[in-house]
Design a protein around this motif. Structure first.
Motif, mmCIF file in Angstrom:
data_model
loop_
_atom_site.group_PDB
_atom_site.id
_atom_site.type_symbol
_atom_site.label_atom_id
_atom_site.label_comp_id
_atom_site.label_asym_id
_atom_site.label_seq_id
_atom_site.Cartn_x
_atom_site.Cartn_y
_atom_site.Cartn_z
ATOM 1 N N PHE A 1 -5.339 14.890 0.626
ATOM 2 C CA PHE A 1 -6.401 15.048 1.624
ATOM 3 C C PHE A 1 -7.752 14.632 1.038
ATOM 4 C CE2 PHE A 1 -3.344 17.198 4.171
ATOM 5 C CZ PHE A 1 -3.873 17.297 5.456
ATOM 6 N N LYS A 2 -8.016 15.038 -0.200
ATOM 7 C CA LYS A 2 -9.312 14.714 -0.814
ATOM 8 C C LYS A 2 -9.392 13.233 -1.200
ATOM 9 C CE LYS A 2 -10.199 19.379 -2.511
ATOM 10 N NZ LYS A 2 -10.094 20.308 -3.664
ATOM 11 N N ARG A 3 -8.300 12.686 -1.694
ATOM 12 C CA ARG A 3 -8.298 11.297 -2.174
ATOM 13 C C ARG A 3 -8.433 10.310 -1.019
ATOM 14 N NH1 ARG A 3 -8.238 6.637 -3.077
ATOM 15 N NH2 ARG A 3 -7.213 5.465 -4.759
ATOM 16 N N ALA B 1 0.837 -1.208 0.000
ATOM 17 C CA ALA B 1 0.000 0.000 0.000
ATOM 18 C C ALA B 1 0.865 1.249 0.000
ATOM 19 C CB ALA B 1 -0.935 -0.003 1.210
ATOM 20 N N TYR B 2 1.991 1.211 0.735
ATOM 21 C CA TYR B 2 2.871 2.382 0.793
ATOM 22 C C TYR B 2 3.414 2.718 -0.600
ATOM 23 C CZ TYR B 2 6.340 5.674 2.478
ATOM 24 O OH TYR B 2 7.072 6.816 2.682
ATOM 25 N N PHE B 3 3.866 1.698 -1.334
ATOM 26 C CA PHE B 3 4.372 1.918 -2.689
ATOM 27 C C PHE B 3 3.257 2.403 -3.619
ATOM 28 C CE2 PHE B 3 8.159 -0.127 -1.293
ATOM 29 C CZ PHE B 3 9.137 0.136 -2.232
ATOM 30 N N LEU B 4 2.087 1.787 -3.510
ATOM 31 C CA LEU B 4 0.990 2.122 -4.420
ATOM 32 C C LEU B 4 0.437 3.519 -4.162
ATOM 33 C CD1 LEU B 4 -0.852 -1.312 -4.528
ATOM 34 C CD2 LEU B 4 0.317 -0.184 -6.442
ATOM 35 N N ILE B 5 0.360 3.920 -2.905
ATOM 36 C CA ILE B 5 -0.118 5.276 -2.604
ATOM 37 C C ILE B 5 0.873 6.303 -3.133
ATOM 38 C CG2 ILE B 5 -0.553 6.909 -0.724
ATOM 39 C CD1 ILE B 5 -1.768 4.530 0.842
ATOM 40 N N THR B 6 2.177 6.026 -2.973
ATOM 41 C CA THR B 6 3.183 6.942 -3.517
ATOM 42 C C THR B 6 3.065 7.001 -5.043
ATOM 43 O OG1 THR B 6 4.652 6.324 -1.697
ATOM 44 C CG2 THR B 6 5.631 7.512 -3.541
ATOM 45 N N TRP B 7 2.888 5.845 -5.674
ATOM 46 C CA TRP B 7 2.683 5.805 -7.129
ATOM 47 C C TRP B 7 1.452 6.616 -7.521
ATOM 48 C CZ3 TRP B 7 -1.737 3.391 -9.211
ATOM 49 C CH2 TRP B 7 -1.785 3.368 -10.617
ATOM 50 N N ASP B 8 0.389 6.519 -6.734
ATOM 51 C CA ASP B 8 -0.847 7.256 -7.021
ATOM 52 C C ASP B 8 -0.618 8.769 -6.939
ATOM 53 O OD1 ASP B 8 -3.774 7.587 -7.322
ATOM 54 O OD2 ASP B 8 -3.653 8.287 -5.253
ATOM 55 N N GLY C 1 -9.229 11.175 2.313
ATOM 56 C CA GLY C 1 -10.201 11.546 3.329
ATOM 57 C C GLY C 1 -9.634 12.366 4.467
ATOM 58 N N SER C 2 -10.366 13.403 4.863
ATOM 59 C CA SER C 2 -9.881 14.315 5.897
ATOM 60 C C SER C 2 -9.755 13.627 7.260
ATOM 61 C CB SER C 2 -10.817 15.522 6.014
ATOM 62 O OG SER C 2 -12.140 15.092 6.324
ATOM 63 N N GLN C 3 -10.542 12.556 7.502
ATOM 64 C CA GLN C 3 -10.424 11.855 8.783
ATOM 65 C C GLN C 3 -9.194 10.956 8.851
ATOM 66 O OE1 GLN C 3 -13.909 9.714 9.960
ATOM 67 N NE2 GLN C 3 -15.160 11.550 10.180
ATOM 68 N N HIS C 4 -8.624 10.675 7.701
ATOM 69 C CA HIS C 4 -7.498 9.728 7.636
ATOM 70 C C HIS C 4 -6.201 10.382 7.167
ATOM 71 C CE1 HIS C 4 -10.250 6.248 8.146
ATOM 72 N NE2 HIS C 4 -11.096 7.039 7.520
ATOM 73 N N THR C 5 -6.207 11.698 7.003
ATOM 74 C CA THR C 5 -5.041 12.381 6.441
ATOM 75 C C THR C 5 -4.714 13.612 7.272
ATOM 76 O OG1 THR C 5 -5.895 11.741 4.271
ATOM 77 C CG2 THR C 5 -4.035 13.266 4.311
#
Length: 980
Positions: A363-365, A284-291, A367-371
């Motif tokens: 933040f938008k991608r 997930a860490y790699f994929l979120i950075t890729w995103d 979610g504000s509760q998770h970022t």
């Protein structure tokens, strides 16, 4: 029984650190307590860890204050209750609204009001009563509140000395002298832990209050996970299996893009890394950075992925980085391994004006509760503490300045006031002072982040956690570093300007082509790199010239050995010497030659330490990286570290290495590792350097305009303007009919922008070009004034800088005209007129401006002259005996040269004496460097910008000439002809 305990995180109020607080509680026989810091939950997770270690039951809470007044404090029954408290504070912080006098109806948290709060109370609400208030219960019917009364014994300090420290902290917080700190502004002297049994004894006549308190605390259970767990967002797609498949697909597709279809070595490394990434749950860490990279690329943003993440071939294939780990023999274990004690992260740099949009996307991608952005904690520092304490004492500024003057240290030691300040300083040093925001860290969590912290809203306007990166790591959060730098802004804008000005498209990612370009490498070798990221400073230009650096690999090494630790150790000199005489290098052992041949036997990178541990001592990559980190002071277990040191020696001996060779190799490894630099980091810098240098080589005018418009780099704007002129750019002063807010370029003509004019109002910086583009060029002074409604003072600024020269009138004529037009009158209306009324013309004598007058106007309003050079302004025509490029032909000789000051750097010798390095331009615009030794500097100091006559001895090192200064004086310039 302690429901209202505070740590140092009750900023400028509490005096106890979390460890000290828990130690004090243990000493006083406390078995459970509630941490309730004022308007923050910074210390909660640390508090729970410390309590667990010491056998105390931790309970989390928050104290809510408004305008210094205690409203109430909340006590969490469980994890959900802490989230409710954090959510409540977060809502008021983010929406910037004051806290209410009454607490909301929490479902999983108790609320305690100070005794005296009006009844009735809700089911979860209580009254905290101090022992000194118990007398007020005498002969009073307390039936309605009997079950609501709790013991209130706040804790803020440890002892009487800390109470005095508390008073100073309150004075600092309120910005008043000590005598003006009122009793309401501070805690009571008794607000501390009491000796065992004493609190119970004080409430003995009201045992039911003790029972109420004990029962409430017993109902609280902090059901948080123990130890460090992975609290980051766990999946990208919502499913770990899908994450794994997507990451593999992207990595293999990217491998084909980077290496082609048949590269077996690349495939082997990709598969190895993917296995480690799966096992360590980092998909997930790699994929979120890729995103994040995918989004920024879709917006046309350019990024640089750097840091230890560039060791990963998967990151290279996902286009997170542009550094080829195979080409540079980089070790993945430097980035990620099973035994790494702190989480790895990617450092992603964007242009300074694009980063916020990328953060907004995150933040938008997610979610504000998770970022949230990562916080930092600034602490009280040495001199600032002395100043703060001095102000609270009411000392005059001159006396405080004397106490912070290092040259008066011996005198101050005999001063009673100073000794008192030092005593307070020792207590206050490194105490937290205020929360701030991390340079670029972003957290993306699986659970709502308010389970672990309340959120602040700093000036940046994005929710920020209340603890720093070190606490984040301990709790279980891995950050994403979304950073910014000016160098990327230079590259991005230069590419745009080339397309607009020359109708040429550039693929700035074709870095390998740039690295093979002979003209680009020639400029690198000559040090023609001003404006280029990381290679424009005098020190870096000097190093590259000494190295005769003309390729990527050497530049990667230069980016590492320029760092202070490597340079001061003598390894920089050793590397340069060996670089020029590779055949004479004597290697300590064949393995050293095999692994360090690229750097001539000198350890230059952190990866070199890992290589030697693996190939010389037979260690695996994971243990080698742990050992490296330990030598850098980043590994806390000395026992584990000693075990690995032993393994190094045993492994080397087992491989048949001679014992005396093993000792020497270990000496070199251990002495270097403490200040080594990641090769991947250097390589990332070098990639960006090549991109900048390619643009400077082939599109120098557009590149320098981009540097100016992104607010420069290492040097003042004046130097970049000179670089523009040297590259064939015709630089024009700002003009209301040709300039924009920023510098613009058309062909070879460059018009300076309105942004650089000192004293020009921001409104007119934007309005003047906007109005011109809407309604056409300005026709006259009167037309300009009517259409912009500009005032007299701002109009005079524009006239003096030459921005109204399109009228064909001299500045003096325009100054007469503007005073006649606006002097003592209201501004002309910019409303449309039915008939165009021709302005009256008055007969004036011939009024002309000299070049010297213009140059002084430009110096005042732009900071540098365009009409004349600084050399032209000198009272003397003398320019020295030789020029900068001729210095190398006069080594050993004493020469005179006139130089225009560029910059200086102060360093300290081993004897703690100050010496300077200077950088100058000769009359032809060529650079030269000076060295000012301690015996000369006090007599011949730098005196700021201008031209200097320099007498010095020419010295050379590795073919690079510089001047050891013997005499040094700033030259006078022509006097300013005053315009009345």
């Amino acid at each position: 029984m302690y429901l209202n305990v505070h740590s140092q995180y009750s900023l400028r109020y509490g005096t106890l650190s979390i460890p000290a607080l828990v130690e004090e509680a243990v000493a006083c026989g406390v078995t459970q307590m509630v941490l309730t810091d004022i308007n923050n939950s910074t210390g909660i997770m640390e508090f729970m860890r410390e309590c667990d270690e010491k056998g105390i039951k931790p309970i989390a809470g928050l104290e809510f204050r408004k305008n210094k007044r205690l409203l109430y404090f909340g006590i969490a029954r469980n994890k959900e209750g802490m989230k409710e408290l954090n959510d409540f504070l977060t809502e008021h912080n983010l929406e910037q609204k004051p806290l209410p006098d009454l607490a909301p109806g929490f479902q999983n948290a108790y609320v305690v009001y100070p005794y005296g709060h009006p009844e009735p109370l809700n089911e979860n609400e209580y009254l905290g009563i101090r022992h000194e208030q118990l007398n007020s219960l005498f002969n009073k019917d307390i039936t309605s509140i009997k079950d609501k009364l709790l013991t209130l014994q706040p804790v803020f300090i440890g002892d009487n000395i800390e109470y005095r420290l508390h008073e100073y902290l309150r004075g600092i917080d309120l910005n008043v002298v000590l005598t003006e700190v009122s009793p309401e502004d501070k805690c009571k002297k008794t607000d501390r832990f009491l000796p065992p049994g004493q609190l119970e004894a004080k409430f003995a006549r009201y045992a039911f209050i003790l029972d109420n308190t004990r029962n409430l605390m017993n109902r609280c259970v902090m059901d948080y996970p123990k130890g460090r767990v992975n609290l980051n967002r766990r999946t990208f797609t919502g499913n770990k299996k899908n994450d794994r498949e997507l990451l593999e697909k992207l990595a293999l597709s990217g491998m084909e893009y980077r290496y082609g279809k048949t590269n077996k070595e690349a495939l082997k490394k990709v598969k190895h890394e993917l296995k480690v990434i799966y096992e360590l749950d980092f998909c997930a860490y790699f994929l979120i950075t890729w995103d994040i990279i995918r989004y920024s690329g879709s917006q046309g943003y350019y990024h640089v992925g750097r840091g230890s993440g560039a060791n990963s071939i998967v990151a290279y294939c996902l286009k997170i980085t542009d550094v080829d780990p195979i080409e540079l023999d980089l070790y993945f274990e430097r980035f990620l391994n099973a035994q790494r004690t702190s989480p790895p992260d990617f450092d992603i740099d964007y242009s300074w004006d694009e980063r916020e949009d990328v953060q907004d996307y995150i933040f938008k991608r997610y979610g504000s509760q998770h970022t949230a952005l990562l916080g930092t904690m600034s602490t009280f520092k040495d001199r600032s503490i002395i100043r703060e304490i001095g102000k609270v004492m009411g000392l005059p500024k001159a006396e405080i300045d004397g106490f912070t003057d290092q040259t008066r240290a011996a005198v101050n030691q005999n001063n009673d006031t100073f000794r008192k300040i030092v005593a307070i300083h020792e207590r206050m040093a490194n105490m937290p002072n205020q929360r701030s925001i991390h340079a670029g860290g972003v957290l993306i969590t699986e659970e709502p982040i308010t389970y672990y912290t309340a959120l602040d809203l700093p000036p940046k306007g994005m929710a920020t956690v209340q603890w720093d990166m070190y606490e984040a790591e301990k709790i279980g959060f891995d950050k994403y570093d979304i950073l910014s730098q000016r160098g990327i802004g230079h590259i991005k804008m230069a590419v745009q300007l080339v397309e607009e000005n020359q109708q040429r498209k550039i693929d700035i990612h074709q870095v390998k082509t740039f690295m093979q370009d002979p003209l680009v490498n020639a400029n690198l070798k000559k040090g023609n790199t001003k404006g280029c990221f990381y290679i424009e400073s005098p020190a870096m230009m000097q190093l590259n010239r000494k190295l005769q650096c003309d390729n990527y690999r050497v530049l990667v090494a230069a980016s590492s050995i320029i760092r202070p630790g490597v340079a001061s150790s003598g390894m920089m000199g050793e590397y340069i010497k060996n670089h020029h005489n590779p055949g004479q290098v004597k290697y300590l052992h064949p393995v050293m030659e095999e692994q360090l041949k690229e750097t001539y036997g000198v350890m230059v990178y952190q990866e070199d330490v890992i290589k030697i541990c693996i190939h010389f001592a037979g260690m695996d990559g994971t243990d080698a990286d742990i050992l490296r980190r330990g030598m850098s002071g980043k590994y806390r277990s000395k026992k584990e570290f000693d075990r690995l040191v032993e393994r190094f020696h045993e492994g080397a001996i087992k491989l048949g290495r001679a014992e005396h060779i093993v000792k020497e190799v270990w000496r070199q490894v251990s002495s270097f590792a403490g200040y080594s630099f990641s090769k991947a980091h250097s390589a990332s810098f070098a990639v960006e350097s090549y991109q900048s240098l390619y643009l400077k080589t082939y599109f120098p005018r557009e590149f320098m305009v981009a540097v100016l418009n992104n607010y420069g780099g290492f040097y003042d704007r004046a130097l970049y303007v000179q670089e523009l002129q040297r590259s064939g750019g015709i630089v024009h002063l700002p003009c209301v009919n040709n300039s924009d807010s920023l510098v613009n370029i058309g062909g070879v003509d460059v018009h300076l922008g309105f942004v650089g004019i000192h004293g020009l109002n921001e409104t007119f910086i934007e309005l003047i070009p906007t109005e011109r583009k809407l309604n056409g060029p300005y026709q006259s002074l009167e037309d300009f004034v009517k259409r912009t409604s500009i005032g007299l003072e701002q109009a005079i600024t524009l006239i003096r800088v030459g921005a109204l020269r399109f009228t064909g009138k001299s500045k003096k004529e325009l100054l007469w005209a503007i005073h006649l037009l606006l002097g003592n009158k209201s501004k002309p209306s910019n409303n449309a007129e039915l008939f165009q009324v021709e302005a009256k013309n008055y007969a004036l004598p011939v009024l002309v401006n000299t070049q010297l007058e213009n140059a002084y106007h430009e110096l005042e309003l732009l900071g540098f002259p365009i009409s004349m050079t600084l050399f032209d302004l000198l009272q003397t025509d003398y320019r020295g005996e030789i020029g900068a490029n001729d210095l190398i032909n006069h080594v050993g000789q004493t020469v005179k040269i006139v130089g225009e000051y560029v910059c200086e750097k102060t360093v300290h010798t081993k004897n703690n004496q100050r010496m300077w390095f200077g950088n100058f331009l000769d009359a032809e615009g060529n650079t030269f460097d000076t060295v000012h030794f301690p015996n000369n500097t006090p007599q011949y100091p730098f005196r700021g910008k201008g031209c200097y006559l320099i007498l010095g001895k020419v010295v050379a090192e590795f073919g690079f000439a510089s001047l050891e200064v013997q005499k040094f004086a700033k030259l006078p310039i022509l006097p300013n002809p005053v315009i009345s």
